[in-house]
Design an enzyme around this catalytic site. Structure first.
Site: not given
Length: 241
Positions: A97, A179-180, A197
């Site tokens: 999300y 990325g993050i 995940c």
């Protein structure tokens, strides 16, 4: 390995520094929410330019409107309720999300020049998050069997751990994309529409800085992220500089 020993070992990490003579990476922050299709288009174009030697590396910090993204390993059954638009991301991983109150950092680095080691790159991204969380008094930890950064929650149970930051990358022509995603003050109920995940174990959930009692403004998070980025990845320069 204990938490203290693990962190002590991590502090010795040399990171993934730029090659000698390589220009500093550009550091860019967008204040307004960025539509996800635009983010994908910008990343693709910039990564191609970096690979061609026509543009500097880029770290791009954004927030998105509420949405779900599906990585290359996403399972259809992990989309429980389509509360928000779903986008095919092209990154590794499963469903996640993005939304307001979450700092997404898209990291476009030339790994061919820095060192073509994807595992080391992911580990360094984890270390970047861990060091940034430490600045707010939060002990983030990595797990061998779970990508991302986790926080122990003894207040919720002896074995409970919550994910505070996700990592999903793609590498194209040895330039990294995506990325993050660090949960700062986002609405955690928005994760209920997916299996985040792909992790179904009830011992694992999601959390944020706000949920952990750290109400931090996004600008403060950005300052820490930039400060902790430099020792691991090298200097950055912003357009304002």
């Amino acid at each position: 390995m204990s938490q203290d020993l693990s962190h002590a070992a991590a502090t010795l990490m040399p990171g993934i520094k730029p090659a000698r003579g390589q220009a500093a990476a550009e550091w860019r922050v967008d204040e307004a929410p960025v539509p996800y299709p635009r983010a994908l288009a910008v990343m693709e174009a910039r990564a191609a330019a970096i690979a061609d030697g026509a543009a500097a590396e880029l770290v791009w910090l954004v927030e998105h409107p509420p949405l779900y993204t599906a990585g290359t390993s996403a399972r259809p059954g992990d989309l429980i309720v389509e509360r928000f638009p779903v986008h095919v991301a092209g990154r590794g991983g499963q469903f996640t999300y993005h939304g307001p109150g979450q700092r997404v950092a898209y990291v476009m680095l030339d790994l061919k020049r820095r060192g073509p080691d994807i595992r080391r790159f992911v580990t360094t991204l984890e270390e970047w998050i861990i060091r940034s969380l430490a600045a707010f008094g939060i002990a983030g930890e990595r797990r061998k069997d779970r990508i991302g950064v986790w926080v122990r929650r003894p207040d919720k149970g002896a074995e409970r751990e919550d994910k505070i930051a996700a990592i999903g990358i793609r590498v194209k022509r040895w330039v990294s994309l995506h990325g993050i995603a660090l949960n700062v003050g986002c609405d955690l109920s928005h994760f209920d529409g997916i299996v985040p995940c792909g992790i179904t174990d009830a011992r694992y959930g999601v959390t944020s800085l706000l949920d952990l009692g750290r109400p931090v403004a996004m600008a403060g998070v950005d300052t820490v992220l930039r400060r902790e980025f430099a020792p691991l990845f090298g200097p950055t320069v912003s357009p304002a500089d």
